[in-house]
Motif scaffolding. Structure first.
Motif, PDB file in Angstrom:
ATOM      1  N   VAL A  36       0.658  -1.140   0.024  1.00 49.46           N
ATOM      2  CA  VAL A  36      -0.103   0.060   0.083  1.00 49.46           C
ATOM      3  C   VAL A  36       0.947   1.272   0.200  1.00 49.46           C
ATOM      4  N   HIS A  40       0.352   3.279  -3.487  1.00 45.93           N
ATOM      5  CA  HIS A  40      -0.515   4.391  -3.450  1.00 45.93           C
ATOM      6  C   HIS A  40       0.522   5.855  -2.934  1.00 45.93           C
ATOM      7  N   PHE A  41       1.502   5.571  -2.136  1.00 44.38           N
ATOM      8  CA  PHE A  41       2.115   6.824  -1.663  1.00 44.38           C
ATOM      9  C   PHE A  41       3.517   6.896  -2.222  1.00 44.38           C
TER      10      PHE A  41
ATOM     11  N   ILE B  57      -1.607  12.167  -2.707  1.00 47.74           N
ATOM     12  CA  ILE B  57      -1.582  11.100  -3.595  1.00 47.74           C
ATOM     13  C   ILE B  57      -1.937  11.888  -4.961  1.00 47.74           C
ATOM     14  N   ILE B  63      -4.261  11.361   2.118  1.00 52.48           N
ATOM     15  CA  ILE B  63      -4.784  10.706   3.085  1.00 52.48           C
ATOM     16  C   ILE B  63      -3.729  10.521   4.306  1.00 52.48           C
ATOM     17  N   HIS B  65      -2.281   9.098   7.548  1.00 53.42           N
ATOM     18  CA  HIS B  65      -2.946   7.935   8.251  1.00 53.42           C
ATOM     19  C   HIS B  65      -1.642   7.403   9.232  1.00 53.42           C
ATOM     20  N   TYR B 112      -7.747  -1.705   9.129  1.00 54.10           N
ATOM     21  CA  TYR B 112      -7.071  -0.500   8.591  1.00 54.10           C
ATOM     22  C   TYR B 112      -6.674  -0.742   7.260  1.00 54.10           C
ATOM     23  N   LEU B 113      -6.151  -1.650   6.852  1.00 58.30           N
ATOM     24  CA  LEU B 113      -5.325  -1.580   5.699  1.00 58.30           C
ATOM     25  C   LEU B 113      -6.289  -1.743   4.543  1.00 58.30           C
ATOM     26  N   LEU B 116      -7.802   1.818   4.147  1.00 58.32           N
ATOM     27  CA  LEU B 116      -6.758   2.708   3.445  1.00 58.32           C
ATOM     28  C   LEU B 116      -7.012   2.410   1.960  1.00 58.32           C
ATOM     29  N   GLY B 117      -6.918   1.369   1.795  1.00 58.90           N
ATOM     30  CA  GLY B 117      -6.893   0.679   0.310  1.00 58.90           C
ATOM     31  C   GLY B 117      -8.279   1.423  -0.367  1.00 58.90           C
ATOM     32  N   ALA B 120      -8.315   5.045  -1.007  1.00 60.01           N
ATOM     33  CA  ALA B 120      -7.323   5.269  -2.125  1.00 60.01           C
ATOM     34  C   ALA B 120      -8.182   5.043  -3.459  1.00 60.01           C
ATOM     35  N   GLN B 121      -8.767   4.153  -3.218  1.00 59.29           N
ATOM     36  CA  GLN B 121      -9.466   3.738  -4.559  1.00 59.29           C
ATOM     37  C   GLN B 121     -10.795   4.642  -4.963  1.00 59.29           C
ATOM     38  N   LYS B 124      -9.491   8.048  -5.978  1.00 58.70           N
ATOM     39  CA  LYS B 124      -8.791   8.154  -7.308  1.00 58.70           C
ATOM     40  C   LYS B 124      -9.859   8.089  -8.315  1.00 58.70           C
TER      41      LYS B 124
END
Lengths: 125, 151
Positions: A36, A40-41, B57, B63, B65, B112-113, B116-117, B120-121, B124
């Motif tokens: 991730v 993404h970063f 991003i 984001i 975090h 969490y992950l 977060l994903g 981000a999606q 975008k």
């Protein structure tokens, strides 16, 4: 959430240290986190780990001798040196903490440990 | 769990007042309703994460975090900065939309992950920045999350 704003300054330092250690461990060991952060970063993982390790050393050096001694005793045996106490239970070893340890006003202002696992504790409601 | 279920109206601010990166982080943290000491610890942790590389991003979205001991469950907040602000973003463009994600070190549900994903999606999606700009009430933000999660 934490309910009191008064915390022992060494406990604050230990909590910051623990957060950094979590970041450092995840960026090194957790493949999903690495993916991730890279995808993404666009993080440079190895550079990030080096920077975090340096910051960890810096904070460790800032601990006073008593806190540092306890920290160094716990660290080789436990992933997490500082853990929350939620509803009277230590979230390191999941054993109930005596009311006398967590229930009084000084609980957040003193540096206290779990009598069972030895980790530093802080009260989270 | 869907994104909509993780945000509350209180954790949505459509007119962020801060102008600098640090002050934006502090304003976002305030939306979580922690105490002052926790805010300070969390700010330091988020700032240290930002120092490793910006969480901006691109396309006006950031984001921030981290995991932190100061929360006992996954906490999310959204802030919009009219006009945008410099956040050292990947594309160097000003950031208008901020999604803050803070998770405890240990989570039973391990959200969490994936969250977060998902954020981000969501961010975008080319339609999202424009839709976020047009929101006038926090409830509309929650509705947008719900709409996108059902597609």
């Amino acid at each position: 959430m934490m309910t009191a704003s008064r915390l022992h300054p060494q406990l604050v330092l230990l909590m910051e240290l623990q957060d950094l250690r979590s970041q450092h461990r995840e960026l090194g060991e957790e493949e999903a986190v690495r993916e991730v952060e890279e995808t993404h970063f666009q993080i440079d993982l190895e550079k990030a780990r080096i920077e975090l390790a340096e910051k960890i050393e810096e904070l460790e050096a800032a601990l006073d001798s008593s806190a540092r001694r306890r920290y160094e005793q716990i660290r080789p045996h436990r992933d997490r040196v500082v853990v929350p106490v939620i509803n009277g239970v230590c979230y390191g070893c999941f054993v109930s903490i005596p009311t006398a340890t967590v229930g009084d006003e000084g609980a957040r202002e003193e540096l206290r440990g779990c009598e069972n696992c030895g980790r530093f504790i802080y009260i989270l409601s | 769990m869907e994104l909509r279920e993780l945000f509350t109206v209180d954790a949505v601010k459509l007119e962020l007042e801060a102008d600098s990166k640090d002050d934006i982080l502090k304003e976002l943290i305030e939306l979580l309703g922690l105490d002052e000491k926790s805010d300070t610890i969390l700010f330091k942790t988020l700032k240290r994460r930002e120092n490793l590389g910006s969480t901006g991003i691109g396309k006006g979205i950031a984001i921030p975090h981290c995991r932190s001991l100061v929360v006992n469950k996954l906490c999310l907040a959204y802030g919009r900065k009219p006009g945008g602000t410099d956040f050292s973003s990947i594309d160097d463009a000003p950031v208008h939309h901020f999604f803050l994600i803070v998770a405890p070190p240990l989570e039973v549900s391990n959200q969490y992950l994936p969250i977060l994903g998902k954020i981000a999606q969501f961010a975008k999606d080319p339609e999202i920045p424009g839709r976020l700009e047009s929101i006038s009430e926090p409830e509309e933000f929650l509705d947008l999350l719900k709409e996108k999660s059902t597609r």
